[in-house]
Structure formats: structure tokens, C-alpha cells
Design a protein around this motif. Sequence first.
Motif, mmCIF file in Angstrom:
data_model
loop_
_atom_site.group_PDB
_atom_site.id
_atom_site.type_symbol
_atom_site.label_atom_id
_atom_site.label_comp_id
_atom_site.label_asym_id
_atom_site.label_seq_id
_atom_site.Cartn_x
_atom_site.Cartn_y
_atom_site.Cartn_z
ATOM 1 N N UNK A 255 0.831 -1.200 0.000
ATOM 2 C CA UNK A 255 0.000 0.000 0.000
ATOM 3 C C UNK A 255 0.867 1.252 0.000
ATOM 4 N N UNK A 256 0.419 2.267 -0.676
ATOM 5 C CA UNK A 256 1.172 3.504 -0.768
ATOM 6 C C UNK A 256 1.003 4.299 0.516
ATOM 7 N N UNK A 257 2.116 4.594 1.188
ATOM 8 C CA UNK A 257 2.071 5.298 2.458
ATOM 9 C C UNK A 257 2.645 6.702 2.367
ATOM 10 N N UNK A 258 3.171 7.048 1.230
ATOM 11 C CA UNK A 258 3.806 8.350 1.070
ATOM 12 C C UNK A 258 2.783 9.470 1.217
ATOM 13 N N UNK A 259 3.182 10.540 1.904
ATOM 14 C CA UNK A 259 2.297 11.689 2.091
ATOM 15 C C UNK A 259 2.454 12.631 0.897
ATOM 16 N N UNK A 260 1.324 12.994 0.304
ATOM 17 C CA UNK A 260 1.333 13.827 -0.884
ATOM 18 C C UNK A 260 1.129 15.295 -0.580
ATOM 19 N N UNK A 261 0.851 16.048 -1.617
ATOM 20 C CA UNK A 261 0.758 17.498 -1.515
ATOM 21 C C UNK A 261 -0.297 17.962 -0.521
ATOM 22 N N UNK A 262 -1.406 17.258 -0.426
ATOM 23 C CA UNK A 262 -2.485 17.680 0.476
ATOM 24 C C UNK A 262 -2.010 17.789 1.918
ATOM 25 N N UNK A 263 -1.103 16.906 2.320
ATOM 26 C CA UNK A 263 -0.625 16.937 3.700
ATOM 27 C C UNK A 263 0.083 18.251 4.008
ATOM 28 N N UNK A 264 0.854 18.765 3.067
ATOM 29 C CA UNK A 264 1.654 19.966 3.309
ATOM 30 C C UNK A 264 0.845 21.255 3.184
ATOM 31 N N UNK A 265 -0.344 21.159 2.620
ATOM 32 C CA UNK A 265 -1.174 22.350 2.428
ATOM 33 C C UNK A 265 -1.904 22.724 3.716
#
Length: 294
Positions: free
Chosen positions: A68-78
Motif C-alpha cells: 500500500x502507498x504510504x507516502x504523504x502527498x501534496x495535500x498533507x503539506x497544504x
Amino acid sequence: MAGRKRKVQDLAVATATHTESGLPLRRNQTEPNCGASPAKLKSQQPLLCESVQSLEPERSHYFNNNEPQRRLGQDFFNQPCISLAKAFLGKVLVRRRADGSELRGRIVETEAYLGGEDKASHSAGGKRTERNTAMFMKPGTIYVYPIYGIYLCMNVSSEGEGAAVLLRSLEPLQGQPAMRELRAARRKEGAWQLKDKDLCNGPSKLCQALNIPRCFDRRDLASDTEVWLEDDQNTSPPKPQDIVSAPRVGIESHGEWAKKPWRFYLRGHPCVSVVNKEAERRSLSESVSYNSIC
């Protein structure tokens, strides 16, 4: 037609045999090139090595399609700077090395620098320079800057003009032997061996231990292939009462801004760089009061 059909059948058999061997079949290849010259076989060796390396257990889950993909994407940093600084706590910073191995550490301490009127920020007053450009880029942009001319600190931009979060301390999770070697390269010969809790308990220490170079400045933490952020699948996110709010470290010359409680860390964690007992008592009291009202 019979001859053509036989060729198709032979191709299918060759493909199946090559697939069972565990090696990918390249286009237009029906069987191993046994008649190739030694020089040509040597030139093909890196391709085979890459196939073997792809099975290394320390490869990131993000690069493994079976996980499963666990990487945090752009939404997390916004999110606003202070919110992001708290949200970082408990997340896992991953550094993928050239050999495919990974160094991992759980973030346990951060500091928020709001920019604008925050006199302790590199972007105070909206000042934009070649060095701090990353602070004005989209949320999730890495800002790496030198201190004392020899050490580095890693920050991540947030919402807000010129705002960024400093990563202060990590709890080592994976690759401790490599971290210890990287730290030893910058220490005096004969120095005592570092304990795990001392590998990343400071902003420049974590940059050394994870081999974060200056050239990572202005990279996107949401999409970079060498460094990224993940959710921690082994622990629950910290609760409000687990987070201590304390004054930031090393900015005493900035007057009232040095007193702002914009350093955040996990209460009682051994990898925190500087413990503030007074702030811990105050944060716990405020948390108890809040829970009683709720």
C-alpha cells in the motif's frame, strides 16, 4: 500457415521459460543471448544487477507496487505553519540512498517559523533572498541552509508567505549502522560510539545521519525519489496531550519572538534535543483544562 503457427508456439515457450527464470524479457528477445561476446555480456551486467537490487528488503513501500502507498502527498503539506509543525510529529522521514537502501526516522521535534512579522524567521519582513527562496515556494518544498559554515538544517515550507517548519529531531527506525557511519565521518577520531538516541537528536545531526546534502534545497518532498515522508503504520498519531509547546531554541537575540511557544515535541521522548520542564507542565495543565471543558 503451419510454419508461422510453429514460430508463434516457439516464441510462447521461450517467453515462458525466460519468465520462470526470474528475469524480465526485453523487447524482441526470445532467448538468452548465449552467442554474445564477453564485452557485450559485461555491458549487460548492470541490467541484471538492477533486477536483483529490486528485491532488496529495504526498498521503500512507495516504490513497491505490491505494498500500500504510504507516502504523504501534496495535500498533507497544504496547511498553516503551526499546524504543519504539529502534524509532522510521528511521521516518518525516509532517505533513499544510491544503493537502494533506506534510512528512516520518526519525527519527534519541530519548530515553526511563520515569516512576515516573525523576527526569528529567515524570511522576516517578507525578505526574499537567493538562500531562502524555498520558503516562498509551494508547501512541501525542502529548504536546506548552512549554519556555522559547516552544518546543515532541513526545513519544509508550509502555507503562508515565507513560512517553513524546521525538522529538529528524529527517532532512528532503520539503517542505524549507516547513520552511525555518516555521523562518525564528521566527528573526531576516537570519539565514543553514539547511542541510537543520539544519532538524530538535533537539526544538523539528522542532516548528517540521513545524508541530507545542500543540493536538496528547493526539492519537492511530496514527489522526490530520494527523500519523502510517510505515515507511521506501527504507532498511532500523537494526541494533543502528547505534544509539548515550548519556546524555540537558539534565537534568544530576537526578543519577544524568542518566547513564542512554536517548538513542538513528543512528551517524554528520549530523542528530543532540548527538554523544557516548565513548558511540559504548562502544556499538560492546558491539556487537562481543555479535556475537562470538552
